[in-house]
Scaffold this active site. Structure first.
Site, PDB file in Angstrom:
ATOM      1  N   GLU A   1      74.091  40.636  43.784  1.00 27.22           N
ATOM      2  CA  GLU A   1      75.188  39.868  43.166  1.00 27.22           C
ATOM      3  C   GLU A   1      75.191  40.056  41.651  1.00 27.22           C
ATOM      4  O   GLU A   1      74.133  39.989  40.992  1.00 27.22           O
ATOM      5  CB  GLU A   1      75.040  38.367  43.488  1.00 27.22           C
ATOM      6  CG  GLU A   1      76.149  37.541  42.817  1.00 27.22           C
ATOM      7  CD  GLU A   1      76.283  36.115  43.336  1.00 27.22           C
ATOM      8  OE1 GLU A   1      75.541  35.725  44.255  1.00 27.22           O
ATOM      9  OE2 GLU A   1      77.145  35.389  42.798  1.00 27.22           O
TER      10      GLU A   1
ATOM     11  N   ASP B   1      72.314  30.323  54.256  1.00 27.88           N
ATOM     12  CA  ASP B   1      71.555  30.199  53.016  1.00 27.88           C
ATOM     13  C   ASP B   1      70.550  29.067  53.114  1.00 27.88           C
ATOM     14  O   ASP B   1      70.889  27.970  53.573  1.00 27.88           O
ATOM     15  CB  ASP B   1      72.514  29.823  51.870  1.00 27.88           C
ATOM     16  CG  ASP B   1      72.763  30.984  50.925  1.00 27.88           C
ATOM     17  OD1 ASP B   1      71.921  31.896  50.868  1.00 27.88           O
ATOM     18  OD2 ASP B   1      73.811  30.955  50.260  1.00 27.88           O
TER      19      ASP B   1
ATOM     20  N   ASP C   1      75.371  28.699  50.310  1.00 32.40           N
ATOM     21  CA  ASP C   1      75.244  27.387  49.658  1.00 32.40           C
ATOM     22  C   ASP C   1      76.333  27.214  48.587  1.00 32.40           C
ATOM     23  O   ASP C   1      76.437  26.160  47.970  1.00 32.40           O
ATOM     24  CB  ASP C   1      73.835  27.149  49.107  1.00 32.40           C
ATOM     25  CG  ASP C   1      73.433  28.155  48.047  1.00 32.40           C
ATOM     26  OD1 ASP C   1      74.187  29.123  47.807  1.00 32.40           O
ATOM     27  OD2 ASP C   1      72.351  27.977  47.445  1.00 32.40           O
ATOM     28  N   SER C   2      77.189  28.240  48.430  1.00 30.10           N
ATOM     29  CA  SER C   2      78.429  28.075  47.662  1.00 30.10           C
ATOM     30  C   SER C   2      79.245  26.940  48.286  1.00 30.10           C
ATOM     31  O   SER C   2      80.138  26.384  47.637  1.00 30.10           O
ATOM     32  CB  SER C   2      79.248  29.367  47.658  1.00 30.10           C
ATOM     33  OG  SER C   2      79.358  29.900  48.960  1.00 30.10           O
TER      34      SER C   2
ATOM     35  N   GLU D   1      66.995  33.463  47.795  1.00 25.05           N
ATOM     36  CA  GLU D   1      67.223  34.122  46.510  1.00 25.05           C
ATOM     37  C   GLU D   1      65.887  34.455  45.850  1.00 25.05           C
ATOM     38  O   GLU D   1      64.931  33.693  45.957  1.00 25.05           O
ATOM     39  CB  GLU D   1      68.030  33.202  45.580  1.00 25.05           C
ATOM     40  CG  GLU D   1      69.429  32.923  46.100  1.00 25.05           C
ATOM     41  CD  GLU D   1      70.281  32.083  45.144  1.00 25.05           C
ATOM     42  OE1 GLU D   1      69.822  31.788  44.016  1.00 25.05           O
ATOM     43  OE2 GLU D   1      71.405  31.725  45.535  1.00 25.05           O
TER      44      GLU D   1
ATOM     45  N   LYS E   1      68.992  33.390  54.378  1.00 28.31           N
ATOM     46  CA  LYS E   1      69.027  34.127  53.107  1.00 28.31           C
ATOM     47  C   LYS E   1      68.279  33.306  52.065  1.00 28.31           C
ATOM     48  O   LYS E   1      68.467  32.092  51.987  1.00 28.31           O
ATOM     49  CB  LYS E   1      70.468  34.377  52.656  1.00 28.31           C
ATOM     50  CG  LYS E   1      70.554  35.082  51.298  1.00 28.31           C
ATOM     51  CD  LYS E   1      71.929  35.641  51.012  1.00 28.31           C
ATOM     52  CE  LYS E   1      72.922  34.644  50.499  1.00 28.31           C
ATOM     53  NZ  LYS E   1      72.543  33.935  49.256  1.00 28.31           N
TER      54      LYS E   1
HETATM   55  O1  KIV Z   1      76.364  31.127  48.568  1.00 25.68           O
HETATM   56  C1  KIV Z   1      77.041  32.150  48.707  1.00 25.68           C
HETATM   57  O2  KIV Z   1      78.232  32.113  49.053  1.00 25.68           O
HETATM   58  C2  KIV Z   1      76.398  33.441  48.454  1.00 25.68           C
HETATM   59  C3  KIV Z   1      77.259  34.652  48.458  1.00 25.68           C
HETATM   60  C4  KIV Z   1      78.046  34.678  47.226  1.00 25.68           C
HETATM   61  C5  KIV Z   1      76.484  35.890  48.634  1.00 25.68           C
HETATM   62  O3  KIV Z   1      75.238  33.479  48.241  1.00 25.68           O
END
Ligand code: KIV
Length: 298
Positions: A196, A97, A58-59, A129, A127
């Site tokens: 992280e 994510d 989600d970056s 968090e 994924k």
């Molecule tokens: O959103 C993302 O890119 C991430 C990575 C930094 C692990 O969660």
């Protein structure tokens, strides 16, 4: 119109990596390489370079969509990009994510959203968090045949509760809590764990304590694998580099200089050339020379 040459059918079958391959690598002591991707061309580059795990992170919100943080990213935005990445991959394990808000309301809602990433997005895992408070959800997703990658330490979706992007686990209390978080997520069925922004010593301890692979970002070299954001690798974030983000190329300089040359060529009428132009058939050109002699000079 330009077309992207889609890949021809594989002549030699490629074996798709899975969560099980990552666990095998951990057992064999082989490091796992991982990187984020958000679209078809970068997915192809990453896959063809032999990277093991691709995360549609989600970056995306920051590095591709230009948001201030990851919080505004929606399930539909993530799915759009996950599908594009899935089309570009043949070998790498694909995780996506779940964005902020998509697993926070209820477990039913979270399962519904997670299923979309598998069914519609083509992801092999999602994924999420968070530590111990997410263990029950990880179990529920796992029981719904949805492999889950956990993510603890500096969790960007908690930016407000963390008071900014800060390295986590630097007190004994936080150190112990993160060890318990890792344990809880593994026991709940997580297939891998992103660590992280935590001290190297803590990442090493968690990596040693777990059977599932740890994938570090800003967590030192002792994790079972490493992940970087694609745009950090290539200087495409327009932001200062975090300490852990080694730059492997300067795509900003490369694109910037190529674009300036293109702009100058257009301004100076050096682009396109005659060879880059289409022409009338030879007979028509001959006739045109007779009918409109000036046309051939144009
Ligand atoms: O959103 C993302 O890119 C991430 C990575 C930094 C692990 O969660």
């Amino acid at each position: 119109m330009s077309v992207t040459q889609l890949r021809p059918a594989a002549t030699n079958p490629v074996v798709r990596l899975t969560a099980i391959s990552s666990a095998d690598k951990k057992r064999a002591g082989i490091p796992i390489s991982a990187v984020t991707a958000y679209d078809y061309p970068t997915a192809r580059l990453v896959d063809e370079a032999g990277i093991d795990l691709v995360l549609v992170g989600d970056s995306l919100g920051m590095v591709v969509l230009g948001y201030d943080n990851t919080l505004p990213v929606t399930v539909d935005e993530m799915l759009h990009h996950t599908r594009a990445v899935a089309r570009g991959l043949r070998r790498a394990f694909l995780a996506a994510d779940m964005p902020y808000g998509s697993y926070h309301m209820s477990e039913d809602d979270a399962v519904r959203n997670a299923l979309r990433f598998i069914k519609e997005g083509g992801a092999q895992a999602v994924k999420i968090e968070g530590g111990q408070p997410r263990a029950s959800l990880v179990r529920r997703l796992t029981e719904s045949e949805i492999p889950v990658v956990g993510h603890i330490g500096l969790t960007p979706q908690s930016v407000h509760s963390m008071g900014g992007y800060k390295v986590q686990g630097r007190t004994w209390e936080a150190y112990d809590r993160l060890c318990r978080d890792a344990e809880a997520l593994e026991s709940a069925g997580a297939v891998a764990l992103v660590l992280e922004g935590i001290p190297r010593e803590l990442a090493a301890r968690i990596t040693h304590q777990l059977r599932i692979p740890t994938i570090g970002i800003g967590a030192g070299p002792d994790c079972d694998g490493q992940i970087l954001v694609f745009h950090d690798l290539f200087n495409l974030t327009f932001a200062p580099h975090p300490r852990f983000a080694r730059q492997y190329g300067d795509a900003a300089a490369f694109f910037g200089s190529a674009l300036s040359k293109y702009r100058d060529d257009v301004a100076q009428r050096r682009f396109p050339s005659d060879a880059e132009s289409y022409h009338l058939p030879r007979e028509m050109r001959t006739e045109l020379d007779v009918l409109e002699p000036a046309a051939s000079d144009r």
